[in-house]
Write an enzyme that holds these catalytic residues in place. Structure first.
Site, PDB file in Angstrom:
ATOM      1  N   TYR A  38      87.986  50.148  21.337  1.00 50.73           N
ATOM      2  CA  TYR A  38      88.934  50.625  20.346  1.00 50.73           C
ATOM      3  C   TYR A  38      89.784  51.323  20.968  1.00 50.73           C
ATOM      4  CZ  TYR A  38      85.223  49.727  16.513  1.00 50.73           C
ATOM      5  OH  TYR A  38      84.106  48.667  15.538  1.00 50.73           O
ATOM      6  N   TYR A  82      79.576  47.728  22.167  1.00 44.30           N
ATOM      7  CA  TYR A  82      79.868  48.953  22.968  1.00 44.30           C
ATOM      8  C   TYR A  82      79.359  50.014  22.598  1.00 44.30           C
ATOM      9  CZ  TYR A  82      80.998  49.895  18.232  1.00 44.30           C
ATOM     10  OH  TYR A  82      81.385  50.523  16.804  1.00 44.30           O
ATOM     11  N   ARG A 142      75.813  49.221  20.166  1.00 47.97           N
ATOM     12  CA  ARG A 142      76.222  48.399  18.706  1.00 47.97           C
ATOM     13  C   ARG A 142      76.474  46.879  19.118  1.00 47.97           C
ATOM     14  NH1 ARG A 142      78.213  49.354  14.245  1.00 47.97           N
ATOM     15  NH2 ARG A 142      76.650  48.322  13.417  1.00 47.97           N
ATOM     16  N   HIS A 195      80.609  43.095  16.574  1.00 51.71           N
ATOM     17  CA  HIS A 195      81.168  43.329  14.522  1.00 51.71           C
ATOM     18  C   HIS A 195      82.656  43.437  14.255  1.00 51.71           C
ATOM     19  CE1 HIS A 195      80.833  47.315  16.092  1.00 51.71           C
ATOM     20  NE2 HIS A 195      81.489  48.197  14.707  1.00 51.71           N
ATOM     21  N   HIS A 217      84.777  45.486  11.320  1.00 49.18           N
ATOM     22  CA  HIS A 217      84.244  46.070  10.054  1.00 49.18           C
ATOM     23  C   HIS A 217      84.762  45.500   9.069  1.00 49.18           C
ATOM     24  CE1 HIS A 217      82.560  49.769  11.945  1.00 49.18           C
ATOM     25  NE2 HIS A 217      83.033  48.895  13.298  1.00 49.18           N
TER      26      HIS A 217
HETATM   27 FE   LIG Z   1      82.318  49.637  15.568  1.00 46.64          FE
END
Ligand SMILES: [Fe+2]
Length: 232
Positions: free
Chosen positions: A103, A142, A152, A155, A157
């Site tokens: 991110y 990640y 994770r 995905h 959000h």
């Molecule tokens: Fe996330």
């Protein structure tokens, strides 16, 4: 749509406290919740940002000088009520990691590259049939430090605003067949397997554009027995 909240909706929600998901230990309230009556301005005020949605906001691959690295995908679907009827004029916002699983955020310092051509945020408004569509790249998995070797699943959000600012719902969309599902406490905090399945998009060959992009379908049901699990 009925005018009372169907209790079966609650079965899809994960519990506020799920110790395997360590952040919930600090975040979850330790005292009974208090019901605070809604004020008139909460119920009738403008929804944040809805009027500012511009054509192109739904294309996360066209926000910079070049195109982002990664697998270009179409993510689309409909927002539906408990009776399967479309919910128009819903502000749908997404945010996600880049193809390398990173991110653009000061807290995310794990050793994967940032992409100068990818911010990872977009938004759209549902049309009269409840339909929305995004163009983006598939996010990478990640590490997140919840436990040893925690990763994770891929995905995206999602946030949805209805007719009032207080009507925000937040969830995560996953991709079919992800090998990390059995190991992810956030995914598994939703107890019911059928409810977990409703967070997984489906590969949509019909919507795929040859030579250009694969497509994934994600319909979101706001409440009722087919409710998409939402974060509390
Ligand atoms: Fe996330």
């Amino acid at each position: 749509m009925t005018f009372f909240f169907p209790t079966e909706s609650l079965r899809a929600f994960p519990p506020r406290l799920y110790p395997d998901y360590k952040s919930t230990v600090k975040r979850s309230p330790t005292k009974p919740l208090i019901i605070i009556p809604h004020t008139l301005s909460e119920l009738t005020g403008p929804v944040y940002g809805q009027d500012a949605v511009q054509p192109g906001d739904e294309d996360l691959t066209q926000q910079h000088a070049g195109e982002p690295i990664g697998e270009r995908i179409i993510v689309h679907g409909r927002v539906l009520d408990e009776d399967g009827r479309p919910v128009p004029n819903t502000l749908v916002e997404i945010w996600q990691a880049n193809a390398c699983g990173r991110y653009i955020h000061v807290v995310d310092q794990h050793p994967a590259p940032l992409d100068p051509n990818f911010t990872g945020a977009g938004r759209a408004k549902t049309d009269e049939t409840g339909y929305y569509k995004f163009i983006t790249v598939k996010p990478g998995p990640y590490p997140w430090g919840n436990h040893y070797n925690a990763w994770r699943p891929c995905h995206i959000h999602f946030s949805l605003f209805g007719h009032a600012f207080i009507s925000r719902l937040v969830t995560q969309m996953y991709f079919p067949g992800d090998p990390l599902f059995p190991f992810d406490p956030i995914f598994n905090s939703v107890a019911d397997e059928r409810a977990r399945d409703r967070m997984i998009s489906s590969f949509d060959l019909e919507a795929t554009i040859p030579e250009w992009a694969l497509a994934f379908r994600f319909d979101i049901v706001l409440r009722g027995r087919n409710q998409t699990p939402m974060e509390s």
